[in-house]
Motif scaffolding. Structure first.
Motif, short mmCIF file in Angstrom:
data_model
loop_
_atom_site.label_atom_id
_atom_site.label_comp_id
_atom_site.label_asym_id
_atom_site.label_seq_id
_atom_site.Cartn_x
_atom_site.Cartn_y
_atom_site.Cartn_z
N LYS A 69 -19.61 46.27 -1.06
CA LYS A 69 -19.53 44.86 -0.47
C LYS A 69 -18.41 44.25 -0.86
O LYS A 69 -17.76 43.46 -0.07
N GLY A 70 -17.58 44.46 -1.89
CA GLY A 70 -16.45 43.92 -2.33
C GLY A 70 -15.30 44.41 -1.24
O GLY A 70 -14.45 43.50 -1.11
N GLY A 71 -15.50 45.69 -0.81
CA GLY A 71 -14.45 46.21 0.04
C GLY A 71 -14.66 45.22 1.65
O GLY A 71 -13.70 44.92 2.13
N VAL A 72 -15.76 44.82 1.92
CA VAL A 72 -15.99 44.07 2.95
C VAL A 72 -15.58 42.78 2.65
O VAL A 72 -14.76 42.04 3.54
N LEU A 73 -15.72 41.89 1.54
CA LEU A 73 -15.32 40.66 1.17
C LEU A 73 -13.73 40.66 0.93
O LEU A 73 -13.01 39.85 1.21
N TYR A 74 -13.21 41.80 0.72
CA TYR A 74 -11.56 41.97 0.49
C TYR A 74 -10.98 41.73 1.96
O TYR A 74 -10.14 40.90 2.05
N HIS A 75 -11.52 42.20 2.92
CA HIS A 75 -10.97 42.14 4.26
C HIS A 75 -11.55 40.75 5.05
O HIS A 75 -10.80 40.30 5.86
N PHE A 76 -12.88 40.27 4.80
CA PHE A 76 -13.54 39.36 5.17
C PHE A 76 -14.22 38.46 4.25
O PHE A 76 -15.23 38.95 3.82
N PRO A 77 -13.56 37.48 3.49
CA PRO A 77 -14.25 36.70 2.66
C PRO A 77 -15.56 36.08 2.98
O PRO A 77 -16.24 35.59 2.04
N SER A 78 -15.91 35.92 4.06
CA SER A 78 -17.23 35.63 4.58
C SER A 78 -17.75 36.08 5.89
O SER A 78 -17.02 36.69 6.56
N LYS A 79 -19.06 35.79 6.14
CA LYS A 79 -19.44 36.54 7.32
C LYS A 79 -18.99 35.58 8.46
O LYS A 79 -18.87 36.37 9.49
N ASP A 80 -18.75 34.39 8.33
CA ASP A 80 -18.17 33.51 9.35
C ASP A 80 -16.78 34.17 9.79
O ASP A 80 -16.43 34.27 10.91
N GLN A 81 -15.88 34.81 8.55
CA GLN A 81 -14.69 35.37 9.07
C GLN A 81 -15.13 36.90 9.83
O GLN A 81 -14.11 36.87 10.71
N LEU A 82 -16.19 37.45 9.46
CA LEU A 82 -16.57 38.65 10.39
C LEU A 82 -16.64 38.21 11.80
O LEU A 82 -16.34 38.97 12.81
N ALA A 83 -17.50 37.03 12.10
CA ALA A 83 -17.92 36.76 13.22
C ALA A 83 -16.55 36.36 14.21
O ALA A 83 -16.40 36.64 15.32
N ALA A 84 -15.60 35.57 13.40
CA ALA A 84 -14.53 35.34 14.11
C ALA A 84 -13.49 36.38 14.76
O ALA A 84 -13.17 36.43 15.77
N ALA A 85 -13.48 37.51 13.49
CA ALA A 85 -12.67 38.85 14.01
C ALA A 85 -13.50 39.61 14.91
O ALA A 85 -12.67 39.95 15.93
N VAL A 86 -14.72 39.49 15.19
CA VAL A 86 -15.45 40.20 16.17
C VAL A 86 -15.33 39.52 17.60
O VAL A 86 -14.96 40.16 18.80
N CYS A 87 -14.86 38.40 17.36
CA CYS A 87 -14.88 37.44 18.64
C CYS A 87 -13.29 37.49 19.34
O CYS A 87 -12.99 37.59 20.30
N GLU A 88 -12.33 37.69 18.27
CA GLU A 88 -11.14 38.19 18.39
C GLU A 88 -10.84 39.42 18.98
O GLU A 88 -10.12 39.67 20.12
N ARG A 89 -11.77 40.55 18.46
CA ARG A 89 -11.60 41.68 19.02
C ARG A 89 -12.15 41.66 20.67
O ARG A 89 -11.59 42.55 21.38
N LEU A 90 -13.02 40.95 20.92
CA LEU A 90 -13.36 40.80 22.52
C LEU A 90 -12.25 40.19 23.08
O LEU A 90 -12.04 40.83 24.20
N ALA A 91 -11.65 39.47 22.76
CA ALA A 91 -10.36 38.88 23.65
C ALA A 91 -9.37 39.91 23.49
O ALA A 91 -8.97 40.04 24.88
N VAL A 92 -9.12 40.52 22.91
CA VAL A 92 -8.16 41.65 22.92
C VAL A 92 -8.56 42.88 24.03
O VAL A 92 -7.93 43.11 24.74
N LEU A 93 -10.00 43.42 23.74
CA LEU A 93 -10.51 44.19 24.66
C LEU A 93 -10.36 43.92 25.98
O LEU A 93 -10.36 44.52 27.08
N ALA A 94 -10.94 42.69 26.02
CA ALA A 94 -11.19 41.94 27.58
C ALA A 94 -9.64 41.71 28.34
O ALA A 94 -9.96 42.14 29.56
#
Length: 179
Positions: free
Chosen positions: A36-61
């Protein structure tokens, strides 16, 4: 693959398979094989995970849009032919972001709309007629929707685009060019 990418993949997969409610930090950590600490190191919140997956969509699209623009068969045929859920990184992230959108995430809505608008713009530029471009896009979207639900239902999707449907697309484009 980096830990960050494994975490994003795990989050996207959980979103797609289980939905936003079940894509918890603990579940992401377990799926990614990190603490869990490994996840939080890269993404301090679930909101940041959501933002990152949206950014990934933008890149792949954007990558897909570039391929679409330069496809030898033309953007319209490419769009229809590629409108089959195949479990690609773009497919998985698109479904994941759609689940975020269902949960009311405005960034997810914006990311999906931006991708859809870019694909429509490419079709419009290639075809020259907005209504025909919209029709081609809606045909592709319908194929994708059908293929996605077949895949989620465990039924194999057809591996090749319907040649008859591609012939209809060709006639639509020829008609638009003649008007």
């Amino acid at each position: 693959m980096s830990s960050r990418d494994r975490i994003l993949d795990a989050y996207a997969d959980l979103l797609a398979e289980e939905g936003e409610r079940f894509a918890t930090i603990n579940a992401v950590a377990a799926r990614a094989g990190v603490s869990k600490g490994g996840v939080l190191y890269h993404f301090p919140s679930k909101d940041q995970l959501a933002a990152a997956v949206c950014e990934r969509l933008a890149v792949l699209a954007a990558e897909d849009a570039q391929v679409m623009r330069t496809a030898a068969e033309g953007p319209a045929r490419y769009y229809v032919r590629s409108s089959h859920y195949a479990g690609t990184p773009l497919d998985r992230v698109l479904v994941a972001v759609s689940r975020l959108r269902q949960a009311g995430d405005a960034r997810a809505w914006a990311a999906i709309e931006a991708a859809a608008e870019e694909w429509l713009t490419i079709l419009h530029e290639a075809i020259g007629d907005l209504d025909t471009a919209r029709a081609v896009k809606l045909i592709g979207d319908g194929l994708y929707y059908n293929a996605l639900h077949r895949a989620l239902g465990g039924q194999p999707a057809p591996s090749a685009a319907d040649e008859g449907l591609l012939a209809v697309i060709d006639r639509m484009i020829a008609s638009a060019a003649g008007s």
